[in-house]
Design a protein around this motif. Sequence first.
Motif, PDB file in Angstrom:
ATOM      1  N   MET A  59      -1.014   4.060   8.523  1.00 31.92           N
ATOM      2  CA  MET A  59      -0.463   3.022   7.666  1.00 31.92           C
ATOM      3  C   MET A  59      -0.296   3.488   6.230  1.00 31.92           C
ATOM      4  N   ARG A  60       0.407   2.663   5.467  1.00 35.54           N
ATOM      5  CA  ARG A  60       0.534   2.841   4.025  1.00 35.54           C
ATOM      6  C   ARG A  60      -0.276   1.748   3.326  1.00 35.54           C
ATOM      7  N   LEU A  61      -0.203   1.724   2.016  1.00 35.38           N
ATOM      8  CA  LEU A  61      -0.933   0.715   1.259  1.00 35.38           C
ATOM      9  C   LEU A  61      -0.318  -0.669   1.415  1.00 35.38           C
ATOM     10  N   GLY A  62       0.915  -0.698   1.844  1.00 36.63           N
ATOM     11  CA  GLY A  62       1.675  -1.928   1.998  1.00 36.63           C
ATOM     12  C   GLY A  62       3.135  -1.562   1.953  1.00 36.63           C
ATOM     13  N   TYR A  63       3.998  -2.566   2.043  1.00 35.00           N
ATOM     14  CA  TYR A  63       5.419  -2.267   1.852  1.00 35.00           C
ATOM     15  C   TYR A  63       5.843  -2.614   0.431  1.00 35.00           C
ATOM     16  N   GLU A  64       5.553  -3.832   0.002  1.00 31.66           N
ATOM     17  CA  GLU A  64       5.944  -4.284  -1.337  1.00 31.66           C
ATOM     18  C   GLU A  64       4.791  -4.218  -2.330  1.00 31.66           C
ATOM     19  N   ASP A  65       3.559  -4.382  -1.841  1.00 28.18           N
ATOM     20  CA  ASP A  65       2.416  -4.604  -2.716  1.00 28.18           C
ATOM     21  C   ASP A  65       1.205  -3.867  -2.158  1.00 28.18           C
ATOM     22  N   ASN A  66       0.496  -3.144  -3.011  1.00 31.54           N
ATOM     23  CA  ASN A  66      -0.642  -2.373  -2.517  1.00 31.54           C
ATOM     24  C   ASN A  66      -1.862  -3.236  -2.195  1.00 31.54           C
ATOM     25  N   ARG A  67      -1.764  -4.540  -2.397  1.00 32.83           N
ATOM     26  CA  ARG A  67      -2.827  -5.448  -1.957  1.00 32.83           C
ATOM     27  C   ARG A  67      -2.751  -5.705  -0.448  1.00 32.83           C
ATOM     28  N   GLU A  68      -1.620  -5.410   0.148  1.00 33.30           N
ATOM     29  CA  GLU A  68      -1.445  -5.716   1.571  1.00 33.30           C
ATOM     30  C   GLU A  68      -2.528  -5.050   2.415  1.00 33.30           C
ATOM     31  N   ILE A  69      -2.838  -3.800   2.109  1.00 32.24           N
ATOM     32  CA  ILE A  69      -3.833  -3.099   2.925  1.00 32.24           C
ATOM     33  C   ILE A  69      -5.233  -3.665   2.696  1.00 32.24           C
ATOM     34  N   LEU A  70      -5.546  -4.086   1.478  1.00 32.13           N
ATOM     35  CA  LEU A  70      -6.872  -4.658   1.199  1.00 32.13           C
ATOM     36  C   LEU A  70      -7.025  -6.027   1.851  1.00 32.13           C
ATOM     37  N   ASP A  71      -5.923  -6.733   2.028  1.00 34.61           N
ATOM     38  CA  ASP A  71      -5.970  -8.002   2.761  1.00 34.61           C
ATOM     39  C   ASP A  71      -6.171  -7.770   4.258  1.00 34.61           C
ATOM     40  N   LEU A  72      -5.654  -6.628   4.740  1.00 36.22           N
ATOM     41  CA  LEU A  72      -5.711  -6.338   6.175  1.00 36.22           C
ATOM     42  C   LEU A  72      -7.045  -5.739   6.605  1.00 36.22           C
ATOM     43  N   LEU A  73      -7.635  -4.891   5.782  1.00 35.61           N
ATOM     44  CA  LEU A  73      -8.835  -4.158   6.192  1.00 35.61           C
ATOM     45  C   LEU A  73      -9.973  -5.048   6.693  1.00 35.61           C
ATOM     46  N   PRO A  74     -10.262  -6.201   6.045  1.00 38.88           N
ATOM     47  CA  PRO A  74     -11.344  -7.045   6.577  1.00 38.88           C
ATOM     48  C   PRO A  74     -11.100  -7.525   8.004  1.00 38.88           C
TER      49      PRO A  74
END
Length: 316
Positions: A136-151
């Motif tokens: 994966m990447r950090l997100g597509y539009e926003d690097n918060r996407e991955i931090l929202d997903l990890l939990p």
Amino acid sequence: MSFTLLSSPLQGFTDFRFRNAVEKYFGGIDAWYAPYIRLQKHLEIKNSYQRDLLPENNQVSSLIPQVMTNSAEEFLFVAKYVLDLGYNELNWNLGCPYPMVTKRGLGSGMLKHKEQIDDLLTRVADESDITISLKMRLGYEDNREILDLLPLLEKHSIKNIVIHPRLGKQLYKGEADLDQFQRCIENTSHQICYNGDISSVAKFRELRQRFPSINSWAIGRGVIANPFLPAMIQADADQLPENWIESFSRFHDALFQSYEEALSGPGHILIKMQSFWEYFSQLFSNPHKAFKRIKKAKNMEAYHEAVRVNLTCEGD
């Protein structure tokens, strides 16, 4: 601390012919990810994907199939297919950045759909024995996407998560967000693998120093631009071997022969090899000139002469 070196796939380049040639002449890769399988409307796998995964076509020590989908049905279909071939792991591509993919909610375009990812992983765990890993990447539009997903991923059994620390919309441009990659490490219990911009031994050392807890590293385009690189990293060697021209020549000829046997007509072979040389030229002291010679070749005779001149000039 010991480390594992993986090869991140590149569609159109890192097929079994390339993998076998690198493994034979250079080595250094502990496990290869195969280019992703993508189903087209029907639950059937294209012949080209089948050929690429057939065990008899692969002489590498370890190969991990990859799938790109947003459908649990498709994932389970591919999982059964690769299990039947003898593979026990399937990597899910949530990192591809190209718009033609992401606009369909695939690759990094799926990262914002965390509930859909959660549901798919839950269903696959219930219905298949396949081991799952993620790219994966950090997100597509926003690097918060991955931090929202990890939990959400914490409740799932995942072998490892390969993270390229850029946004999908960046493609391969701009800087990798190393600070956000560090936050990812701090916000998951899963094993994380770093991927992105490993183009030299010096860069690898720099990244290892920055992220001492990471012991799994994936190289993408760097393996194509410099097929010596994995072995150089393993040996902690900054310089190409003294006989690199001879070694590269043998590797090139083996790769050329494998495509000559597979592709129909000199035109297709020429296009294929010219695409490789856009990367191979980076090995040479004057990359622009080396690639220009190859690009100007309009037939096989001219191509082989361009290769000869490149190797001869570099050896002088």
